[in-house]
Design a protein around this motif. Structure first.
Motif, PDB file in Angstrom:
ATOM      1  N   ALA A 175      -3.422   3.838   9.210  1.00  0.00           N
ATOM      2  CA  ALA A 175      -3.535   3.479   7.792  1.00  0.00           C
ATOM      3  C   ALA A 175      -3.987   2.024   7.639  1.00  0.00           C
ATOM      4  N   CYS A 176      -3.401   1.118   8.425  1.00  0.00           N
ATOM      5  CA  CYS A 176      -3.785  -0.299   8.367  1.00  0.00           C
ATOM      6  C   CYS A 176      -5.237  -0.478   8.811  1.00  0.00           C
ATOM      7  N   ALA A 177      -5.628   0.206   9.885  1.00  0.00           N
ATOM      8  CA  ALA A 177      -6.991   0.085  10.391  1.00  0.00           C
ATOM      9  C   ALA A 177      -8.005   0.567   9.364  1.00  0.00           C
ATOM     10  N   ALA A 178      -7.694   1.654   8.669  1.00  0.00           N
ATOM     11  CA  ALA A 178      -8.622   2.195   7.674  1.00  0.00           C
ATOM     12  C   ALA A 178      -8.817   1.212   6.520  1.00  0.00           C
ATOM     13  N   ILE A 179      -7.735   0.599   6.066  1.00  0.00           N
ATOM     14  CA  ILE A 179      -7.836  -0.373   4.969  1.00  0.00           C
ATOM     15  C   ILE A 179      -8.655  -1.577   5.400  1.00  0.00           C
ATOM     16  N   ILE A 180      -8.379  -2.105   6.593  1.00  0.00           N
ATOM     17  CA  ILE A 180      -9.084  -3.293   7.066  1.00  0.00           C
ATOM     18  C   ILE A 180     -10.568  -3.002   7.268  1.00  0.00           C
ATOM     19  N   THR A 182     -12.409  -0.665   5.782  1.00  0.00           N
ATOM     20  CA  THR A 182     -13.043  -0.469   4.471  1.00  0.00           C
ATOM     21  C   THR A 182     -13.238  -1.800   3.762  1.00  0.00           C
ATOM     22  N   LEU A 183     -12.240  -2.674   3.869  1.00  0.00           N
ATOM     23  CA  LEU A 183     -12.330  -3.978   3.219  1.00  0.00           C
ATOM     24  C   LEU A 183     -13.431  -4.830   3.847  1.00  0.00           C
ATOM     25  N   LYS A 184     -13.500  -4.859   5.177  1.00  0.00           N
ATOM     26  CA  LYS A 184     -14.526  -5.672   5.838  1.00  0.00           C
ATOM     27  C   LYS A 184     -15.926  -5.159   5.505  1.00  0.00           C
ATOM     28  N   PHE A 185     -16.081  -3.847   5.390  1.00  0.00           N
ATOM     29  CA  PHE A 185     -17.379  -3.273   5.024  1.00  0.00           C
ATOM     30  C   PHE A 185     -17.792  -3.702   3.619  1.00  0.00           C
ATOM     31  N   GLU A 212       0.358   1.104   1.394  1.00  0.00           N
ATOM     32  CA  GLU A 212      -1.020   0.635   1.310  1.00  0.00           C
ATOM     33  C   GLU A 212      -1.184  -0.365   0.169  1.00  0.00           C
ATOM     34  N   GLN A 213      -0.514  -0.123  -0.948  1.00  0.00           N
ATOM     35  CA  GLN A 213      -0.582  -1.066  -2.068  1.00  0.00           C
ATOM     36  C   GLN A 213      -0.007  -2.414  -1.652  1.00  0.00           C
ATOM     37  N   LEU A 214       1.094  -2.395  -0.936  1.00  0.00           N
ATOM     38  CA  LEU A 214       1.722  -3.626  -0.463  1.00  0.00           C
ATOM     39  C   LEU A 214       0.780  -4.388   0.467  1.00  0.00           C
ATOM     40  N   LEU A 215       0.180  -3.694   1.441  1.00  0.00           N
ATOM     41  CA  LEU A 215      -0.710  -4.357   2.382  1.00  0.00           C
ATOM     42  C   LEU A 215      -1.926  -4.937   1.662  1.00  0.00           C
ATOM     43  N   MET A 216      -2.489  -4.200   0.712  1.00  0.00           N
ATOM     44  CA  MET A 216      -3.652  -4.705  -0.007  1.00  0.00           C
ATOM     45  C   MET A 216      -3.318  -5.948  -0.819  1.00  0.00           C
ATOM     46  N   ASN A 217      -2.120  -5.985  -1.404  1.00  0.00           N
ATOM     47  CA  ASN A 217      -1.705  -7.182  -2.140  1.00  0.00           C
ATOM     48  C   ASN A 217      -1.623  -8.391  -1.215  1.00  0.00           C
ATOM     49  N   LEU A 218      -1.058  -8.190  -0.025  1.00  0.00           N
ATOM     50  CA  LEU A 218      -0.935  -9.306   0.918  1.00  0.00           C
ATOM     51  C   LEU A 218      -2.307  -9.752   1.421  1.00  0.00           C
ATOM     52  N   LEU A 219      -3.186  -8.798   1.721  1.00  0.00           N
ATOM     53  CA  LEU A 219      -4.524  -9.153   2.174  1.00  0.00           C
ATOM     54  C   LEU A 219      -5.304  -9.886   1.080  1.00  0.00           C
ATOM     55  N   ALA A 220      -5.144  -9.438  -0.163  1.00  0.00           N
ATOM     56  CA  ALA A 220      -5.838 -10.100  -1.271  1.00  0.00           C
ATOM     57  C   ALA A 220      -5.392 -11.551  -1.393  1.00  0.00           C
ATOM     58  N   LEU A 335      -9.869   6.086  -0.721  1.00  0.00           N
ATOM     59  CA  LEU A 335      -9.497   4.770  -0.211  1.00  0.00           C
ATOM     60  C   LEU A 335     -10.500   3.720  -0.658  1.00  0.00           C
ATOM     61  N   PHE A 336     -11.796   4.059  -0.616  1.00  0.00           N
ATOM     62  CA  PHE A 336     -12.820   3.103  -1.036  1.00  0.00           C
ATOM     63  C   PHE A 336     -12.645   2.736  -2.509  1.00  0.00           C
ATOM     64  N   GLN A 337     -12.332   3.721  -3.360  1.00  0.00           N
ATOM     65  CA  GLN A 337     -12.125   3.445  -4.776  1.00  0.00           C
ATOM     66  C   GLN A 337     -10.906   2.553  -4.977  1.00  0.00           C
ATOM     67  N   THR A 338      -9.852   2.801  -4.194  1.00  0.00           N
ATOM     68  CA  THR A 338      -8.656   1.960  -4.287  1.00  0.00           C
ATOM     69  C   THR A 338      -8.972   0.524  -3.900  1.00  0.00           C
ATOM     70  N   VAL A 339      -9.765   0.352  -2.832  1.00  0.00           N
ATOM     71  CA  VAL A 339     -10.160  -0.990  -2.402  1.00  0.00           C
ATOM     72  C   VAL A 339     -10.984  -1.669  -3.495  1.00  0.00           C
ATOM     73  N   LEU A 340     -11.881  -0.935  -4.141  1.00  0.00           N
ATOM     74  CA  LEU A 340     -12.678  -1.512  -5.231  1.00  0.00           C
ATOM     75  C   LEU A 340     -11.787  -2.045  -6.344  1.00  0.00           C
ATOM     76  N   THR A 341     -10.693  -1.354  -6.616  1.00  0.00           N
ATOM     77  CA  THR A 341      -9.787  -1.789  -7.680  1.00  0.00           C
ATOM     78  C   THR A 341      -8.906  -2.944  -7.219  1.00  0.00           C
ATOM     79  N   GLU A 342      -8.267  -2.799  -6.064  1.00  0.00           N
ATOM     80  CA  GLU A 342      -7.285  -3.791  -5.614  1.00  0.00           C
ATOM     81  C   GLU A 342      -7.921  -5.131  -5.244  1.00  0.00           C
ATOM     82  N   PHE A 343      -9.223  -5.129  -4.887  1.00  0.00           N
ATOM     83  CA  PHE A 343      -9.888  -6.372  -4.494  1.00  0.00           C
ATOM     84  C   PHE A 343     -11.007  -6.734  -5.471  1.00  0.00           C
TER      85      PHE A 343
END
Length: 358
Positions: A175-180, A182-185, A212-220, A335-343
């Motif tokens: 899950a962490c790898a997928a978020i990272i 997608t975010l780097k892309f 995933e929401q928690l991790l995205m907040n910390l990464l942001a 996941l991509f749509q979530t990344v678009l929103t959270e970042f």
């Protein structure tokens, strides 16, 4: 602390609970601390009041969350010689239920999305690059507003104990790898390095969506405070009782005067216009999600310009809502749509040329 009697007298006048620890014993509790704990524990072993992570951290100063009795508190810890001075802030009163307001705002957002789609069709039919540029900006703003509404709604439900919580087993490393990835892309910052250090296939029972929401907040937060050539390291460590998620960066750090109020939402001099950046909603949500998982958040700043370390503990004793088996992987488009929103406050407009369905 006989030589520090003047400080103890000063602590007695402070409205916030203050506790002094020395040699694993509670050396002093001011009246507000006694009231919070509902008992006088001066002279007792620290374990009678604090969870172990508050005492075992070796940093000279840090901020963490902890349950004192049944009350969730933010604990600001500073060292003075062999003593640790702990200033406690009990959790704020629950936020009012604004679900009707959020429903109206979401309805308006749907209209914005529909209008954006219509403008995009006109721009494509007429090959109008300027119009398509407006669409990208509009879509980015849509996601930014959606993020703010979602965060405010989540905070309200957390406060009232109404946030849906569905712990299931899943591969937290994947899950962490997928978020990272997608975010780097999407981020398109060649100089910024985001890495993951974890064993393969670490499994935990947790609410995947909230994790995933928690991790995205910390990464942001980390990305926002790193320069173009910054370094962010995400780590996972499984212990007997906890999964520890770490997010460390070499960014601007947190000033000493900001640390005590780091979990406060809508901080002073911050309006809703800046609610996505620096309002405290992100860390307040991180705290709430950690506590749902019987965990805690620990924040250490190495000083301004020296980076920040955040560790989140998740209990490994959370009961699964179903028979133990790997939860289905999240759909890549979702996941991509979530990344678009959270970042949305970080990603470039070029990511928003087309607005995907929620």
């Amino acid at each position: 602390m006989a030589d520090n009697s003047i400080y103890l007298r000063a602590f007695a006048l402070v409205a916030q609970p203050v506790i002094v620890i020395k040699n694993d014993c509670i050396e002093y509790m001011n009246p507000a601390a006694v009231k919070l704990a509902n008992r006088e524990l001066t002279g007792s072993h620290v374990s009678r009041l604090f969870p172990s992570h508050v005492v075992n951290i070796q940093a000279e100063s840090f901020v963490t969350t902890a349950f004192i009795g049944t009350k969730s508190c933010v604990v600001n810890v500073s060292s003075k010689g062999k003593s640790k001075i702990c200033v406690l802030s009990p959790k704020d009163s629950p936020a009012p239920d604004n679900s009707m307001i959020f429903a109206r705002l979401r309805s308006s957002l749907s209209n914005i999305r529909f209008a954006s789609g219509c403008i995009a069709i006109c721009g494509e039919n007429n090959n109008d690059e300027r119009l398509l540029g407006y669409v990208s900006s509009l879509n980015r703003s849509y996601n930014s507003i959606k993020r703010t509404i979602d965060n405010m709604s989540t905070l309200g439900m957390l406060d009232r104990g109404e946030l849906p919580f569905s712990p299931e087993p899943f591969d937290v490393t994947a899950a962490c790898a997928a978020i990272i990835d997608t975010l780097k892309f999407s981020l398109k910052r060649d100089g910024l390095e985001i890495s993951l250090h974890a064993e393969d296939r670490i499994r935990i029972v947790a609410d995947r969506r909230l994790f995933e929401q928690l991790l995205m907040n910390l990464l942001a937060n980390s990305i926002e405070h790193c320069d173009e050539n910054g370094r962010i390291n995400v780590s996972l460590l499984r212990t007997d009782k906890h999964l520890v998620l770490g997010v460390n960066d070499d960014g601007g750090g947190i000033s000493a005067d900001m640390m005590p109020g780091i979990f406060q939402r809508y901080r002073e001099n911050q309006g809703l216009s800046s609610a996505d950046c620096g309002s405290g909603m992100g860390l307040a949500i991180v705290r709430g999600i950690a506590e749902l998982h019987d965990g805690a958040v620990i924040i250490e700043s190495r000083g301004e310009g020296k980076g920040t370390s955040v560790r989140v503990m998740f209990s490994c004793e959370i009961a699964s809502g179903s028979q133990f088996s790997d939860a289905s992987p999240e759909d890549n488009s979702q996941l991509f749509q979530t990344v678009l929103t959270e970042f949305s406050h970080i990603l470039p407009d070029s990511c928003y040329s087309n607005l995907s369905d929620d």
